[in-house]
Design a protein around this motif. Structure first.
Motif, PDB file in Angstrom:
ATOM      1  N   LYS A 174       0.622   2.501   6.992  1.00  0.00           N
ATOM      2  CA  LYS A 174       1.168   1.239   7.498  1.00  0.00           C
ATOM      3  C   LYS A 174       0.140   0.121   7.378  1.00  0.00           C
ATOM      4  O   LYS A 174       0.473  -0.992   6.981  1.00  0.00           O
ATOM      5  CB  LYS A 174       1.608   1.393   8.955  1.00  0.00           C
ATOM      6  N   VAL A 206      -0.048  -0.969   3.765  1.00  0.00           N
ATOM      7  CA  VAL A 206       1.049  -1.858   3.387  1.00  0.00           C
ATOM      8  C   VAL A 206       0.745  -3.281   3.843  1.00  0.00           C
ATOM      9  O   VAL A 206       0.897  -4.241   3.082  1.00  0.00           O
ATOM     10  CB  VAL A 206       2.390  -1.369   3.979  1.00  0.00           C
ATOM     11  N   GLY A 257       6.243   0.736   1.778  1.00  0.00           N
ATOM     12  CA  GLY A 257       6.954   0.516   3.038  1.00  0.00           C
ATOM     13  C   GLY A 257       8.302   1.198   3.063  1.00  0.00           C
ATOM     14  O   GLY A 257       8.697   1.792   4.067  1.00  0.00           O
TER      15      GLY A 257
END
Length: 75
Positions: A19, A22, A70
């Motif tokens: 995460k 990203v 994502g």
């Protein structure tokens, strides 16, 4: 601790790192444009991102990879 607990904790850390990856990929072109433009104005950053083939390509590639990763994380 069982093997399943250890595996779950490792998967959670991996997801968190992905995460942040990203977010980093999405913010990288903007950060580089702000750095090269001394972060003075938003208009300067926008003109820097669209000033040539390389910045446009870099931005699209970075945002495309961020979107791909994502979407893969959501599944």
């Amino acid at each position: 601790m069982t093997t399943q607990n250890i595996q779950t904790r490792q998967d959670g850390a991996s997801t968190t790192q992905k995460k942040f990856g990203v977010i980093g990929l999405a913010a990288l072109p903007i950060a580089l444009a702000a750095y090269s433009n001394n972060g003075i104005s938003v208009q300067g950053i926008l003109s820097m991102l669209s000033s040539g083939v390389f910045p446009i390509g870099f931005t699209l590639l970075s945002w495309g990879l961020a979107a791909k990763i994502g979407l893969k994380l959501r599944k």
